[in-house]
Each structure stands twice: as structure tokens, then as C-alpha cells.
Design an enzyme around this catalytic site. Structure first.
Site, PDB file in Angstrom:
ATOM      1  N   ASP A   1      31.282  44.802  46.462  1.00  9.04           N
ATOM      2  CA  ASP A   1      32.484  45.612  46.259  1.00  9.04           C
ATOM      3  C   ASP A   1      32.124  46.957  45.649  1.00  9.04           C
ATOM      4  O   ASP A   1      30.983  47.189  45.268  1.00  9.04           O
ATOM      5  CB  ASP A   1      33.493  44.867  45.367  1.00  9.04           C
ATOM      6  CG  ASP A   1      32.880  44.416  44.038  1.00  9.04           C
ATOM      7  OD1 ASP A   1      31.702  44.715  43.773  1.00  9.04           O
ATOM      8  OD2 ASP A   1      33.594  43.750  43.273  1.00  9.04           O
TER       9      ASP A   1
ATOM     10  N   ASN B   1      40.591  38.125  34.944  1.00  7.73           N
ATOM     11  CA  ASN B   1      41.832  37.690  35.617  1.00  7.73           C
ATOM     12  C   ASN B   1      41.548  36.723  36.769  1.00  7.73           C
ATOM     13  O   ASN B   1      42.428  36.426  37.566  1.00  7.73           O
ATOM     14  CB  ASN B   1      42.583  38.918  36.161  1.00  7.73           C
ATOM     15  CG  ASN B   1      41.751  39.711  37.162  1.00  7.73           C
ATOM     16  OD1 ASN B   1      40.589  39.375  37.414  1.00  7.73           O
ATOM     17  ND2 ASN B   1      42.337  40.731  37.749  1.00  7.73           N
TER      18      ASN B   1
ATOM     19  N   HIS C   1      39.405  37.282  39.256  1.00 10.79           N
ATOM     20  CA  HIS C   1      39.024  37.890  40.540  1.00 10.79           C
ATOM     21  C   HIS C   1      37.557  37.594  40.882  1.00 10.79           C
ATOM     22  O   HIS C   1      36.743  37.297  40.004  1.00 10.79           O
ATOM     23  CB  HIS C   1      39.310  39.406  40.567  1.00 10.79           C
ATOM     24  CG  HIS C   1      38.372  40.274  39.808  1.00 10.79           C
ATOM     25  ND1 HIS C   1      38.639  41.601  39.531  1.00 10.79           N
ATOM     26  CD2 HIS C   1      37.148  40.035  39.253  1.00 10.79           C
ATOM     27  CE1 HIS C   1      37.622  42.119  38.864  1.00 10.79           C
ATOM     28  NE2 HIS C   1      36.709  41.202  38.675  1.00 10.79           N
TER      29      HIS C   1
ATOM     30  N   GLU D   1      41.700  40.242  44.083  1.00 11.02           N
ATOM     31  CA  GLU D   1      42.507  40.172  42.865  1.00 11.02           C
ATOM     32  C   GLU D   1      43.551  39.058  42.979  1.00 11.02           C
ATOM     33  O   GLU D   1      43.780  38.539  44.076  1.00 11.02           O
ATOM     34  CB  GLU D   1      43.216  41.529  42.676  1.00 11.02           C
ATOM     35  CG  GLU D   1      42.277  42.726  42.553  1.00 11.02           C
ATOM     36  CD  GLU D   1      41.619  42.844  41.167  1.00 11.02           C
ATOM     37  OE1 GLU D   1      41.391  41.813  40.505  1.00 11.02           O
ATOM     38  OE2 GLU D   1      41.326  43.972  40.756  1.00 11.02           O
TER      39      GLU D   1
HETATM   40  P1  PGA Z   1      31.178  41.167  34.379  1.00  9.88           P
HETATM   41  O1  PGA Z   1      32.157  41.333  35.613  1.00  9.88           O
HETATM   42  O2  PGA Z   1      29.982  40.439  34.861  1.00  9.88           O
HETATM   43  O3  PGA Z   1      30.882  42.566  33.946  1.00  9.88           O
HETATM   44  O4  PGA Z   1      31.933  40.377  33.339  1.00  9.88           O
HETATM   45  C1  PGA Z   1      32.572  40.229  36.327  1.00  9.88           C
HETATM   46  C2  PGA Z   1      33.608  40.618  37.350  1.00  9.88           C
HETATM   47  O5  PGA Z   1      34.520  41.380  37.059  1.00  9.88           O
HETATM   48  O6  PGA Z   1      33.519  40.110  38.481  1.00  9.88           O
END
Ligand code: PGA
Length: 241
Positions: free
Chosen positions: A66, A135, A137, A142
């Protein structure tokens, strides 16, 4: 689903790196998609230390998961910047084997169809490594995501916009993301979910123990029989067993 819990972040990252390298030794020309974010940095470190470009990754194709719309490789904090600097550059992976969304493109729909077609042409993804957002995702799928989605552009959830500030040295406007869809992630031959830290323990519990729901996109990964979840003990704190 397989659940693997290790005492700390380092051990979790090392174990996942070893499993990935084992899979690569069985299929050298694997199509790999690795999430950016803070969580996989430990994994990238072990892969950098143990892999050499001449063997482990020599025939792999790398797909980006992404990107923040409007940001590119030069922008510190972008997904591309992180995966390039932490893994692809140190390993000297050649550009023709790296396939990331160009989130600076004026035609993002075309970017999505380009990546969708490329993944199909290359025979689908073999290995996907994902993190979970606060959240629920995965990538930028999302809450409210759709199971049948391929690559798409999405307006980011408020939680993602707020939490995402941690990647940037100054306040950055985050409004949309471009991401592989749940359909592609679920059809990968091997799916790994890597989650560490106590702050993720509530969302880990919802992801693994509550009913599968599109409100917690990560919970849908349980539909892939080959899902392996790597947790450190802190992230696993709230799990029942
Ligand atoms: P992070 O991000 O590894 O920085 O916690 C995870 C995500 O948002 O998929």
C-alpha cells in the site's frame, strides 16, 4: 490458522524471517508482498543479516502492499521509502523485480489495474506479510472493506490518519491510500500476520477471537487456511488461551 507466540519482538521477528527463508528455499521465484510500518522493521533487519542477494531473493518478485496517496519513494515516512531503505536497497534488489504502486500518479485507477494484472500474470502472490492497524486494517483495507476488492484507492479511516502521523517528522496531510485488496491478500498461498506490542492486544483479540467481520478487516484473513499469526507475548496478552 496457526498461532505462534514468542517472548519478545526480536524472537518473533527472527522466527518469521526463518519461516520466510525456508519457504523461499522451496520456491525461489516467489512473489512476495511485505507490509511497511514499524512492526516489520525487526523482520527486515533479520532478513538483511541472513539473506544474500545471490541466493535467497535472487528470483523473487516484490510487490508493495500500500501507499499514502501523494507520497513517493523520496518522502520519508512513505511505505515505499521504508521498504526500499530497510530491505530492497540493502539487498540490492533490481528495479525490474520491484512492483509498487506509484501513488504520485495522476491516474491511480490505472496504477491499480496495472498491479492487478501484473499479480495475475506472475501467477498470484506466494507470501504476504501483514501488520494490523489499531482499527483492524490490513494494508489500507479499512473498516467496511470489501472481500471482493482488488487494488483500489480509498479514503482513509480517521484512526489511520491520526496514527499514521507517527511515520512523519512533521504534520502530514493524509487523506487517501492505494492498496492491494482483501481478495488478493486472501488468495496468497501463505499469509503471515505479524503483530507485536501491548497496544495492539485489544485489536489482536478482536481479530482472532471475535466473529469474522468486515468492520475488522484483519479478521477476514482467517478465511485463508494457511494464515500464520506471529505475536509477541505482549500482543497476545488478552487472548483466551
Ligand atoms: P505499524 O503499522 O506496524 O506501524 O503498527 C501497522 C499497520 O498500520 O498496518
Amino acid at each position: 490458522m496457526k498461532l505462534k507466540i514468542f517472548t519478545d519482538y526480536e524472537k518473533t521477528s527472527t522466527a518469521l524471517a526463518e519461516e520466510i527463508m525456508e519457504l523461499l528455499s522451496l520456491k525461489l521465484n516467489s512473489n512476495i508482498c511485505l507490509a511497511a510500518g514499524d512492526t516489520p522493521k525487526g523482520l527486515f533487519k533479520v532478513l538483511r543479516e541472513r539473506a544474500t542477494n545471490t541466493d535467497t531473493f535472487s528470483q523473487c518478485e516484490f510487490f508493495g502492499l500500500d501507499e499514502w496517496v501523494g507520497l513517493g519513494r523520496k518522502d520519508k515516512g512513505s511505505c515505499k521509502n521504508l521498504v526500499y531503505s530497510e530491505l530492497l536497497e540493502p539487498l540490492n534488489i533490481s528495479e525490474e523485480r520491484i512492483h509498487f504502486f506509484d501513488a504520485l500518479s495522476e491516474n491511480l485507477e490505472q496504477e491499480c489495474s496495472k498491479i492487478d494484472s501484473l499479480i495475475d500474470e506472475k501467477g498470484g502472490l506466494d507470501i504476504v506479510v501483514l501488520g494490523i492497524g489499531m482499527n483492524g486494517h490490513v494494508g489500507f483495507n479499512e473498516p467496511g472493506a470489501r472481500l471482493e476488492s482488488g487494488s483500489h484507492v480509498i479514503e482513509l479511516d480517521e484512526v489511520t490518519k491520526t496514527v499514521g502521523q507517527k511515520y512523519f517528522s512533521k504534520k502530514t496531510k493524509l487523506s487517501h491510500g492505494i492498496t492491494l485488496g482483501l481478495k488478493q491478500l486472501l488468495s496468497s498461498k501463505h499469509v503471515f500476520l505479524l503483530v507485536c506490542g501491548k497496544n495492539k492486544s485489544p485489536i489482536v483479540k478482536r481479530t482472532l477471537e471475535e466473529a469474522i467481520s468486515l468492520e475488522v478487516p484483519a479478521s477476514n484473513l482467517r478465511l485463508n487456511e494457511d494464515l500464520t499469526v506471529y505475536l509477541d507475548e505482549a500482543a497476545a496478552t488478552l487472548l483466551n488461551n
